[in-house]
Design a protein around this motif. Structure first.
Motif, mmCIF file in Angstrom:
data_model
loop_
_atom_site.group_PDB
_atom_site.id
_atom_site.type_symbol
_atom_site.label_atom_id
_atom_site.label_comp_id
_atom_site.label_asym_id
_atom_site.label_seq_id
_atom_site.Cartn_x
_atom_site.Cartn_y
_atom_site.Cartn_z
ATOM 1 N N ILE A 1 32.389 15.102 8.947
ATOM 2 C CA ILE A 1 33.094 16.370 9.227
ATOM 3 C C ILE A 1 34.564 16.093 9.535
ATOM 4 C CG2 ILE A 1 33.229 18.312 10.834
ATOM 5 C CD1 ILE A 1 30.168 18.157 11.079
ATOM 6 N N SER A 2 34.802 15.059 10.353
ATOM 7 C CA SER A 2 36.183 14.699 10.725
ATOM 8 C C SER A 2 36.995 14.313 9.495
ATOM 9 C CB SER A 2 36.159 13.558 11.740
ATOM 10 O OG SER A 2 37.472 13.058 11.971
ATOM 11 N N TYR A 3 36.401 13.493 8.595
ATOM 12 C CA TYR A 3 37.138 13.029 7.417
ATOM 13 C C TYR A 3 37.421 14.172 6.452
ATOM 14 C CZ TYR A 3 36.212 8.304 9.051
ATOM 15 O OH TYR A 3 36.178 7.165 9.797
ATOM 16 N N PHE A 4 36.488 15.102 6.336
ATOM 17 C CA PHE A 4 36.754 16.251 5.481
ATOM 18 C C PHE A 4 37.899 17.103 6.047
ATOM 19 C CE2 PHE A 4 32.716 15.599 3.232
ATOM 20 C CZ PHE A 4 33.108 15.932 1.947
ATOM 21 N N CYS A 5 37.975 17.160 7.382
ATOM 22 C CA CYS A 5 39.066 17.920 8.003
ATOM 23 C C CYS A 5 40.434 17.290 7.687
ATOM 24 C CB CYS A 5 38.869 18.005 9.518
ATOM 25 S SG CYS A 5 37.460 19.023 9.991
ATOM 26 N N PHE A 6 40.486 15.965 7.634
ATOM 27 C CA PHE A 6 41.736 15.256 7.342
ATOM 28 C C PHE A 6 41.959 15.061 5.837
ATOM 29 C CE2 PHE A 6 41.114 13.680 11.736
ATOM 30 C CZ PHE A 6 42.329 14.120 12.271
ATOM 31 N N GLY A 7 40.975 15.452 5.043
ATOM 32 C CA GLY A 7 41.114 15.278 3.616
ATOM 33 C C GLY A 7 40.884 13.861 3.137
ATOM 34 N N LEU A 8 40.199 13.044 3.922
ATOM 35 C CA LEU A 8 39.920 11.648 3.568
ATOM 36 C C LEU A 8 38.544 11.586 2.892
ATOM 37 C CD1 LEU A 8 41.171 9.986 6.881
ATOM 38 C CD2 LEU A 8 42.422 10.278 4.750
ATOM 39 N N GLY B 1 48.695 7.867 13.233
ATOM 40 C CA GLY B 1 48.630 8.163 14.666
ATOM 41 C C GLY B 1 47.579 9.208 14.953
ATOM 42 N N ARG B 2 47.520 10.227 14.105
ATOM 43 C CA ARG B 2 46.521 11.286 14.296
ATOM 44 C C ARG B 2 45.102 10.736 14.071
ATOM 45 N NH1 ARG B 2 48.502 16.012 10.520
ATOM 46 N NH2 ARG B 2 46.555 16.955 11.257
ATOM 47 N N LEU B 3 44.983 9.850 13.052
ATOM 48 C CA LEU B 3 43.672 9.240 12.818
ATOM 49 C C LEU B 3 43.252 8.366 13.982
ATOM 50 C CD1 LEU B 3 43.844 8.222 9.036
ATOM 51 C CD2 LEU B 3 42.289 9.889 10.071
ATOM 52 N N TYR B 4 44.191 7.605 14.517
ATOM 53 C CA TYR B 4 43.876 6.734 15.651
ATOM 54 C C TYR B 4 43.375 7.566 16.824
ATOM 55 C CZ TYR B 4 44.346 3.227 19.298
ATOM 56 O OH TYR B 4 44.095 2.372 20.349
ATOM 57 N N GLU B 5 44.110 8.662 17.120
ATOM 58 C CA GLU B 5 43.706 9.509 18.250
ATOM 59 C C GLU B 5 42.317 10.122 17.986
ATOM 60 O OE1 GLU B 5 46.812 12.313 18.519
ATOM 61 O OE2 GLU B 5 48.269 10.900 19.368
ATOM 62 N N SER B 6 42.121 10.546 16.723
ATOM 63 C CA SER B 6 40.826 11.146 16.386
ATOM 64 C C SER B 6 39.691 10.128 16.506
ATOM 65 C CB SER B 6 40.884 11.703 14.961
ATOM 66 O OG SER B 6 39.607 12.142 14.554
ATOM 67 N N ASN B 7 39.913 8.928 15.946
ATOM 68 C CA ASN B 7 38.867 7.900 16.003
ATOM 69 C C ASN B 7 38.617 7.432 17.421
ATOM 70 O OD1 ASN B 7 38.346 7.902 13.260
ATOM 71 N ND2 ASN B 7 39.921 6.368 12.813
ATOM 72 N N LEU B 8 39.682 7.356 18.227
ATOM 73 C CA LEU B 8 39.509 6.969 19.634
ATOM 74 C C LEU B 8 38.659 8.000 20.359
ATOM 75 C CD1 LEU B 8 40.159 5.153 22.049
ATOM 76 C CD2 LEU B 8 42.270 6.496 22.387
ATOM 77 N N LEU B 9 38.949 9.286 20.092
ATOM 78 C CA LEU B 9 38.177 10.347 20.748
ATOM 79 C C LEU B 9 36.711 10.299 20.319
ATOM 80 C CD1 LEU B 9 38.121 12.887 22.520
ATOM 81 C CD2 LEU B 9 38.703 14.221 20.471
ATOM 82 N N ILE B 10 36.529 10.149 18.983
ATOM 83 C CA ILE B 10 35.138 10.101 18.493
ATOM 84 C C ILE B 10 34.418 8.874 19.036
ATOM 85 C CG2 ILE B 10 33.710 9.848 16.424
ATOM 86 C CD1 ILE B 10 35.813 11.465 14.911
ATOM 87 N N ALA B 11 35.104 7.706 19.084
ATOM 88 C CA ALA B 11 34.493 6.484 19.616
ATOM 89 C C ALA B 11 34.094 6.663 21.067
ATOM 90 C CB ALA B 11 35.444 5.311 19.450
#
Length: 710
Positions: free
Chosen positions: A51-58, A169-179
């Motif tokens: 879901i997160s990756y689809f939101c970022f278009g990855l 930076g946005r990915l790092y923050e997102s992955n940190l939050l998810i982790a």
């Protein structure tokens, strides 16, 4: 509408408890459930990441997540098929490979390596540190190699997917939050799962303890390696008369079992993971703390826990059963001793009674032969009858005692059955006629054969039945019957029957008359006398012959006693030929006959007759030889026995008819069965000559067949 929470719980239980089997040990159940929980959590994490990756278009990252999830589903199915090790190895490799690929595709600045921490946590959860140290070490090694690979090989930024400024930076923050969320969620889930597992284990232990301590068997758990008692239930304490479990737990096995017992237990084979565990069961004696002997039925089952070898020993107290057996043995010995004393007493009394009785009987006979006054005759007749009757009673009591004590054995001597029955007719017809009764005889003509049996005891049975028939019949008649029901070349089944038109026996008394010292009623005893042993002895004698004495009776109309015996035919019986009668039969001219007969005596007799009639005889001792001789020779007629070795008569005739369909054939047999003649004619025979045969019958049938052929 269904409750969402109920649906979620049902979905969770379907996933987590799948793959469990009833025969799983608790440790294996726990391992299966834990791996299923790991798969469920990891799939939830991948779902969140997708879901997160689809939101970022990855979309490439989303595709990698879906691929990794598919591999985890494969590992889940491997676990269902009991391939536990392969399932865990696939999961560990897939997890690390996924993280390496994600770090390479997004770059280290995206913070994908942060997922190593929650995944490392959950990976440790599914592998037991204490039980699977090597497997856990392999998992740590793969993880460390993956981390080092990411650190040294993966770029800081990778622009395959990321084209937006500040996206790393946005990915790092997102992955940190998810982790962090996953770490918190996994930690909570692990704590919750462990707490549930502990509660389940405690409930299971409580349940097992309840069964363990309420068992009627005394149960001991013994360490097979240290040879020490590790546990026991309450029943075991009662058996050993111990107040506290602490007095025995930890004690060496020698305190409970002998060295011989321990050596016996050691012979039970078993190994960890072996589903076919052997056990031992048998009777042993134990000694309680108060030196009381306990007789027990013991069952020993080996089992393994954490690769440690234990014995579960169940003890069932059979002391009361043993004491009962001991008392029964004592009672049996007393009964046998009393029986021996009774036999000795009867033997002594028999001698003491027979001696004066013989004198009385002899003196009464002498007095009847000498001169006496006419008015003294009735007294002498009474004296003679009473003394002879007394001798009969003594003999019956002694015979019954001998049968009861098991010291009665039947002889096996040749007896011409028809002649034997004619003797009985001569003996009892006079008694019947004296009383004004008819004496009828119905004896099968086919009984002119010698059988191997005990003539004396068979005579005793039939004489007893005939004596009773005459005694209890006032008008009408007595019938002695014997009929061959069936026969083979070796044995015959013969039915013996004694019928009368006497007083009969009431239906409710018919079984009692076979009991010892019993007659139909007291009036019968007073009127007719007797001990009531005659029928009891007869029934037991018939049972010694492997038969059963049966009764059919109607009060006031008479009774019929009958029994069937299977008697062996005397194959070595001497057959006597009336030479004068044979000489009167006409002689055949140029007649060749093939005789197939395996019995030497029967062959000899047949040869003697046939040669006297001018027949050229060719002999075969079995069906196979008969077929071979017929193939080589030229015969006018075949005389074939039905039961022969190598090949029976029916098969031999079928082979002969293939060579010469119209050859006259006579069945030469001792067999008797229903519709025998019709059956044998259907099978190719033209005539049947039963054994023992009448010369005229055999001659006439040969003459008839030869004349028809001409």
């Amino acid at each position: 509408m269904s409750n969402p929470f109920v649906l979620i719980q049902s979905f969770y239980e379907d996933i987590v408890y799948s793959g469990l089997r009833e025969d799983y040990a608790p440790a294996k159940r726990k391992k299966t459930i834990r791996f299923n929980q790991f798969i469920l959590l990891i799939l939830i994490a991948h779902f969140v990441c997708v879901i997160s990756y689809f939101c970022f278009g990855l979309y490439i990252s989303a595709l990698i997540n879906l691929s990794a999830a598919y591999v985890f589903i494969i590992a889940y199915h491997l676990n269902l098929r009991r391939k536990y090790l392969i399932a865990r190895l696939v999961s560990i490799v897939n997890l690390n490979l996924y993280l390496v690929i994600m770090n390479y595709m997004e770059g280290l600045k995206a913070g994908e390596y942060l997922f190593f921490f929650p995944y490392f946590l959950i990976m440790t959860f599914i592998i037991s540190f204490r039980k699977n140290f090597i497997e856990l070490g392999f998992a740590y090694l793969v993880t460390m190699v993956s981390l080092l690979f990411c650190y040294y090989v993966c770029p800081q930024e990778n622009h395959y997917q990321v084209h937006i400024v500040n996206m790393f930076g946005r990915l790092y923050e997102s992955n940190l939050l998810i982790a962090l969320i996953l770490t918190t969620f996994f930690s909570y889930a692990i704590v919750r799962i462990n707490r549930n597992n502990e509660e389940a284990i405690l409930k299971e232990k409580q349940f097992v303890d309840t069964i363990f301590n309420t068992s009627l068997d005394g149960v001991f758990i013994l360490d097979a390696e240290r040879l020490a008692i590790t546990d026991c239930n309450n029943r075991a304490l009662e058996l050993l008369e111990i107040d506290d479990k602490r007095q025995i737990v930890g004690s060496p096995m020698e305190s409970l079992f002998t060295k011989e017992h321990i050596q016996l237990f050691r012979g039970i084979k078993g190994s960890p993971g072996d589903e076919r565990i052997n056990s031992w069961q048998g009777e042993l004696s134990l000694t309680s703390k108060k030196d009381n002997t306990i007789f027990a039925f013991v069952n020993v089952v080996p089992f393994f826990e954490d690769s440690r070898h234990f014995w579960k020993i169940s003890i069932l107290d059979i002391s009361e059963i043993k004491m009962t057996q001991f008392e029964l043995m004592k009672a049996k010995q007393k009964a046998e001793s009393a029986s021996r004393a009774k036999s000795r007493f009867l033997s002594n009394m028999s001698h003491e009674l027979r001696t004066p009785l013989n004198g009385i009987i002899g003196a009464s006979h002498l007095l009847l032969q000498e001169q006496y006054l006419e008015d003294q005759r009735s007294h002498l007749e009474i004296l003679k009858f009473s003394s002879e009757h007394m001798m009969t009673l003594i003999n019956e009591i002694l015979d019954f005692n001998k049968i009861e004590s098991g010291r009665f054995e039947l002889e096996n001597v040749p007896v011409n059955m028809r002649a034997f029955l004619r003797k009985l007719e001569t003996q009892f017809s006079v008694q019947a006629h004296t009383k004004g009764l008819l004496f009828n005889v119905d004896i099968d003509e086919n009984l002119e054969v010698e059988y191997l049996t005990d003539e004396t005891r068979l005579n005793q049975v039939l004489s007893n039945l005939l004596s009773n028939a005459i005694k209890f019949t006032q008008k009408g008649g007595i019938t002695l019957g014997a009929r061959k029901l069936s026969s083979s070349s070796k044995k015959s089944i013969i039915q013996f029957m004694v019928q009368d038109t006497g007083i009969g026996i009431p239906a409710h008394k018919q079984q009692e008359v076979f009991d010892s010292f019993t007659q139909a009623d007291t009036d019968t005893t007073r009127k007719y006398g007797g001990t009531g042993l005659g029928l009891a002895i007869s029934k037991r004698l018939v049972s010694l012959f492997a038969g059963e004495l049966m009764l059919q009776s109607e009060e006031g109309k008479g009774s019929t006693f009958h029994f069937n015996l299977e008697l062996e035919i005397n194959e070595n019986a001497k057959l006597y030929i009336n030479d004068e009668k044979v000489k009167q039969l006409p002689v055949f001219e140029r007649l060749r006959v093939l005789v197939a007969e395996d019995n030497f005596v029967n062959m000899s007799v047949a040869r003697k007759f046939l040669t006297k009639w001018g027949i050229e005889v060719h002999e075969a001792v079995n069906g196979l030889e008969a077929v071979e001789k017929f193939r080589r020779g030229n015969f006018d007629l075949v005389l074939i026995d039905l039961e022969m070795p190598e090949m029976d008569g029916i098969t031999a005739l079928a082979e002969i008819r293939k060579m010469q369909p119209a050859i006259p054939a006579i069945a030469f047999t001792a067999a008797v069965y229903e519709d025998m003649r019709i059956d044998l004619i259907k099978k190719g025979f033209m005539e049947v000559v039963p054994k023992p045969f009448r010369p005229e019958d055999l001659h006439n049938k040969i003459q008839k067949l030869v004349a028809n052929r001409a």
